[in-house]
Design a protein around this motif. Structure first.
Motif, PDB file in Angstrom:
ATOM      1  N   LYS A   1      -6.677  -6.495  10.454  1.00 49.48           N
ATOM      2  CA  LYS A   1      -6.433  -5.992   9.099  1.00 49.48           C
ATOM      3  C   LYS A   1      -7.040  -4.584   8.941  1.00 49.48           C
ATOM      4  O   LYS A   1      -8.174  -4.357   9.347  1.00 49.48           O
ATOM      5  N   ALA A   2      -6.257  -3.683   8.329  1.00 52.96           N
ATOM      6  CA  ALA A   2      -6.743  -2.326   8.092  1.00 52.96           C
ATOM      7  C   ALA A   2      -8.037  -2.354   7.294  1.00 52.96           C
ATOM      8  O   ALA A   2      -8.200  -3.174   6.390  1.00 52.96           O
ATOM      9  N   ILE A   3      -8.946  -1.485   7.609  1.00 51.33           N
ATOM     10  CA  ILE A   3     -10.216  -1.233   6.930  1.00 51.33           C
ATOM     11  C   ILE A   3     -11.234  -2.368   7.041  1.00 51.33           C
ATOM     12  O   ILE A   3     -12.381  -2.117   7.376  1.00 51.33           O
TER      13      ILE A   3
ATOM     14  N   GLU B   1      -8.976  -1.849  -0.614  1.00 53.38           N
ATOM     15  CA  GLU B   1      -9.641  -1.037   0.404  1.00 53.38           C
ATOM     16  C   GLU B   1      -8.661  -0.080   1.088  1.00 53.38           C
ATOM     17  O   GLU B   1      -9.023   1.025   1.480  1.00 53.38           O
ATOM     18  N   GLU B   2      -7.404  -0.500   1.219  1.00 55.83           N
ATOM     19  CA  GLU B   2      -6.421   0.350   1.899  1.00 55.83           C
ATOM     20  C   GLU B   2      -6.064   1.565   1.042  1.00 55.83           C
ATOM     21  O   GLU B   2      -6.017   2.693   1.531  1.00 55.83           O
ATOM     22  N   VAL B   3      -5.806   1.323  -0.238  1.00 60.41           N
ATOM     23  CA  VAL B   3      -5.456   2.433  -1.129  1.00 60.41           C
ATOM     24  C   VAL B   3      -6.626   3.414  -1.249  1.00 60.41           C
ATOM     25  O   VAL B   3      -6.460   4.635  -1.123  1.00 60.41           O
ATOM     26  N   VAL B   4      -7.808   2.853  -1.449  1.00 62.82           N
ATOM     27  CA  VAL B   4      -8.987   3.699  -1.633  1.00 62.82           C
ATOM     28  C   VAL B   4      -9.251   4.549  -0.387  1.00 62.82           C
ATOM     29  O   VAL B   4      -9.470   5.762  -0.475  1.00 62.82           O
ATOM     30  N   MET B   5      -9.191   3.925   0.778  1.00 59.01           N
ATOM     31  CA  MET B   5      -9.488   4.673   2.003  1.00 59.01           C
ATOM     32  C   MET B   5      -8.346   5.616   2.396  1.00 59.01           C
ATOM     33  O   MET B   5      -8.581   6.673   2.981  1.00 59.01           O
TER      34      MET B   5
ATOM     35  N   THR C   1      -6.153  -5.908  -5.143  1.00 55.34           N
ATOM     36  CA  THR C   1      -7.154  -6.957  -4.946  1.00 55.34           C
ATOM     37  C   THR C   1      -7.925  -6.680  -3.662  1.00 55.34           C
ATOM     38  O   THR C   1      -7.422  -6.012  -2.760  1.00 55.34           O
ATOM     39  N   VAL C   2      -9.114  -7.212  -3.605  1.00 51.29           N
ATOM     40  CA  VAL C   2      -9.923  -7.079  -2.393  1.00 51.29           C
ATOM     41  C   VAL C   2      -9.288  -7.924  -1.285  1.00 51.29           C
ATOM     42  O   VAL C   2      -8.882  -9.064  -1.520  1.00 51.29           O
ATOM     43  N   ASN C   3      -9.175  -7.374  -0.125  1.00 52.34           N
ATOM     44  CA  ASN C   3      -8.528  -8.009   1.038  1.00 52.34           C
ATOM     45  C   ASN C   3      -7.032  -8.240   0.812  1.00 52.34           C
ATOM     46  O   ASN C   3      -6.379  -8.912   1.604  1.00 52.34           O
TER      47      ASN C   3
ATOM     48  N   THR D   1       0.833  -1.202   0.000  1.00 53.81           N
ATOM     49  CA  THR D   1       0.000   0.000   0.000  1.00 53.81           C
ATOM     50  C   THR D   1       0.869   1.254   0.000  1.00 53.81           C
ATOM     51  O   THR D   1       0.630   2.186  -0.772  1.00 53.81           O
ATOM     52  N   ALA D   2       1.889   1.260   0.858  1.00 54.70           N
ATOM     53  CA  ALA D   2       2.779   2.425   0.935  1.00 54.70           C
ATOM     54  C   ALA D   2       3.450   2.672  -0.417  1.00 54.70           C
ATOM     55  O   ALA D   2       3.535   3.813  -0.883  1.00 54.70           O
ATOM     56  N   ASN D   3       3.898   1.598  -1.059  1.00 54.91           N
ATOM     57  CA  ASN D   3       4.548   1.745  -2.363  1.00 54.91           C
ATOM     58  C   ASN D   3       3.573   2.311  -3.396  1.00 54.91           C
ATOM     59  O   ASN D   3       3.919   3.201  -4.170  1.00 54.91           O
ATOM     60  N   SER D   4       2.350   1.778  -3.407  1.00 54.15           N
ATOM     61  CA  SER D   4       1.359   2.235  -4.388  1.00 54.15           C
ATOM     62  C   SER D   4       1.046   3.718  -4.176  1.00 54.15           C
ATOM     63  O   SER D   4       0.920   4.482  -5.142  1.00 54.15           O
TER      64      SER D   4
END
Ligand SMILES: [Zn+2]
Length: 504
Positions: A290-292, A247-251, A233-235, A216-219
Motif C-alpha cells: 500500500k502506498a505511503i 495519506e495518499e492525497v496529503v503526500m 479516510t485513513v488507510n 486518489t487520482a480523481n481527488s
C-alpha cells in the motif's frame, strides 16, 4: 479566493469515523472513535466527520462525545435532507466549538427515480430546504448531491446554485459509486466553478470511492480544477473498495507541490501512527505494498536500489520515511531505558497517556524488553494501543496459560481466567495450540461465538518480534474485533480472543 478563509490550501475532511466505519467489520466503540478523533485533531485535519447521528443512539453518542471532547477541527455530522435528521445532527453537535452539518440528497436520475422516488423538481426544492433547516442550527453547512458524478451537469449546476443561495458554504461532489475518471471528474469541477452562480462563495469538495482504483487520482484532479477540500479516510477504509486514502492525497500534494502548487495543513509525521491506530482498532489490515503506509512502502529490496539509496537517498526515494513519521527499525529503547526516555519517546510518537496508563505501559515495556532485546517504534505503538491490557475493569482477564503441542502430541491448553473476581481454571484439547486455547476459553466463559477471522501479523522483523493478533467473532447479531499483542503468538491470540469477549 473564498468566503471563509483567505488562505489557499486544501482542506482535509476526514470521514474515517463515518464513511470509513460503514465498511463491513470496521465498527468501532465510542472510546476507539474518540482515540482516532484525538489523533486526527493532532494531525491538524480541518474537518472530522464524526458520524451519522440519526442512524442509531450509539452513533449519536459517539458524535456528541467527539463534539464535546475533541478540540481544533470542525466536527461534522451527516444528515439526510430531512428535518428530523438535521435536528438530530444539530443536537449531537451542540457541545462542539466549531461545527458543521453535512446534508445530502441524491441528484442522479437513477437515484432520484429508484431510491428517492422523487422528481428532479422535487429534489431541487428539497435540497435548499435542507440547507435552510441546517442553517437554523449552524453557520457552517455542507451539501452533497449524492451520486454527483452520475448526475446531469446542468441539473447539478441548478442544485448547486439553489443550495448556495440557501446558505451552504461547502459543496461536495461525491463519486458515490466510484465511477468517474480523473479527466471527467476534473472537468466537472471546472464546469461547476465556471458556471455555478455564487461559486466563488463556496468551497468545492471531492469525495471519491476506490472501486476502479482511481480515488486518489480523481481527488487530485479535482484539486487541480479548483476543489479545496478532499474527503478521505485513513488507510482508505470505507465501503466496498474504500474511500480516498488521506495519506495518499496529503503526500501526493506535498511531494508534488511543484505540480499542484498547493498543499494541506496536515502534520505528515503523524501519518504512520494514524494508519497504525486505524488498522489495530478496525482490524482491517493494510496491504504491504500500500502506498505511503504499507509495510514495504519505504523498503528498498533490490541491490541496485539499496546501493543508490546509500549513495544518495533521492536516487530512488521521492519521500523520506521520516516525513510520514517512520524512523524505521531505528533502535530506540532497551532493557535499561528509564522512565523519562520511555515517556519522551511515547510522546514523540503522538500519544498522550495519563500517568496510570504510562505506568502500565512502562511495566509492560519492561516485560517485553526482557524477552526481546531491541524495542522499535512499531513495538511501542503496538504496546500503547493494546487496549485489552489497558482495561483492568474488563469482565474476563487472562491470569495464566499453558499449552502443549508437537508433531506427535494432541495439542492441549490449560487456562486460568479471572471472571469478575473469581479465578476459573480449565483444560481442553484442539486441532492446534490456538484452537485448544480458544476452546478452553469458550468452556470457561460459556460463550461460543462464531470465529470469522484470525489475523496474526508481526510488528517488526525477527523471530522475537511482537506479534499482533486480531480476531473477529460473531455472537448472536453482534460482530466484534478483539486485539492482543505479545512476543508469543499463542498468548497474543488468547488475549485477542478474551478482548473480543469483553467487547461482547
Ligand atoms: Zn462515500
Amino acid at each position: 479566493m473564498n468566503n471563509n478563509n483567505q488562505e489557499d490550501f486544501v482542506r482535509i475532511f476526514d470521514t474515517t469515523l463515518r464513511d470509513g466505519e460503514q465498511c463491513p467489520g470496521a465498527a468501532m466503540s465510542e472510546d476507539e472513535k474518540l482515540e482516532i478523533a484525538h489523533h486526527l485533531a493532532k494531525m491538524n485535519v480541518d474537518v472530522i466527520e464524526a458520524g451519522f447521528p440519526v442512524s442509531s443512539p450509539v452513533q449519536f453518542k459517539a458524535v456528541e462525545r467527539i463534539a464535546r471532547e475533541v478540540e481544533g477541527p470542525i466536527i461534522a455530522a451527516l444528515a439526510r435532507a430531512l428535518r428530523g435528521d438535521i435536528e438530530t445532527a444539530a443536537k449531537a453537535l451542540t457541545p462542539a466549538k466549531r461545527k458543521r452539518i453535512h446534508t445530502f440528497l441524491a441528484t442522479s436520475p437513477i437515484h432520484m427515480k429508484y431510491k428517492l422516488g422523487k422528481t428532479p423538481s422535487e429534489v431541487l426544492k428539497m435540497a435548499p430546504e435542507a440547507v435552510r433547516i441546517a442553517r437554523e442550527f449552524v453557520e457552517d453547512v455542507e451539501f452533497s448531491p449524492e451520486d454527483g458524478t452520475r448526475s446531469e451537469w446542468e441539473f447539478l449546476r441548478e442544485v448547486c446554485e439553489a443550495v448556495i443561495e440557501a446558505g451552504a458554504s461547502t459543496i461536495n461532489i461525491p463519486d458515490t459509486v466510484g465511477y468517474t475518471t480523473p479527466e471527467k471528474y476534473g472537468e466537472l469541477f471546472a464546469f461547476l466553478k465556471a458556471n455555478v452562480r455564487g461559486a466563488e462563495k463556496v468551497i468545492f469538495s471531492a469525495h471519491c470511492h476506490n472501486d476502479l482504483g482511481l480515488a486518489t487520482a480523481n481527488s487530485l484532479s479535482a484539486v487541480k480544477n479548483g476543489a479545496r477540500q478532499v474527503e478521505c479516510t485513513v488507510n482508505g477504509i470505507g465501503e466496498r473498495a474504500g474511500n480516498t486514502a488521506m495519506e495518499e492525497v496529503v503526500m501526493a500534494l506535498r511531494t508534488r507541490k511543484d505540480f499542484y502548487g498547493i498543499t494541506t495543513k496536515i502534520n505528515t509525521q503523524l501519518i504512520s501512527r494514524a494508519s497504525y491506530l486505524v488498522k489495530t482498532i478496525t482490524g482491517m489490515v493494510v496491504q504491504p505494498n500500500k502506498a505511503i503506509v504499507g509495510a514495504n512502502a519505504f523498503a528498498h529490496e533490490s541491490g541496485i536500489h539499496q546501493d543508490g539509496v546509500i549513495k544518495n537517498r533521492e536516487t530512488y526515494e521521492i519521500m523520506t520515511p521520516e516525513s510520514v513519521g517512520l524512523e524505521s527499525n531505528k533502535i530506540v529503547l532497551g532493557r535499561h531505558s528509564g522512565r523519562a526516555g520511555f515517556r519522551d519517546r511515547v510522546i514523540r510518537l503522538g500519544f498522550t497517556p495519563t500517568q496510570d496508563e504510562l505506568e502500565a505501559a512502562y511495566n509492560r515495556f519492561l516485560e517485553i524488553a526482557d524477552k526481546k532485546k531491541e524495542i522499535f517504534d512499531e513495538d511501542l505503538i503496538a504496546l500503547l494501543t493494546d487496549h485489552s491490557r489497558r482495561t483492568t475493569s474488563a469482565k474476563f482477564h487472562l491470569e495464566y496459560y499453558h499449552v502443549t503441542s508437537g508433531t506427535t502430541t494432541i495439542p492441549s491448553a490449560t487456562i486460568k481466567l479471572k471472571v469478575d473476581d473469581v479465578i476459573i481454571e480449565d483444560t481442553c484439547t484442539g486441532d492446534g495450540p490456538v484452537d485448544a486455547v480458544f476452546k478452553t476459553i469458550q468452556k470457561i466463559t460459556n460463550i461460543n461465538p462464531v470465529l470469522n477471522k484470525l489475523t496474526i501479523s508481526p510488528v517488526t522483523k525477527g523471530t522475537d518480534a511482537l506479534a499482533e493478533v486480531s480476531v473477529s467473532i460473531t455472537f448472536g447479531d453482534r460482530t466484534v474485533v478483539g486485539k492482543g499483542s505479545s512476543t508469543d503468538i499463542v498468548e497474543a491470540s488468547a488475549i485477542s480472543f478474551i478482548d473480543a469477549l469483553n467487547r461482547l
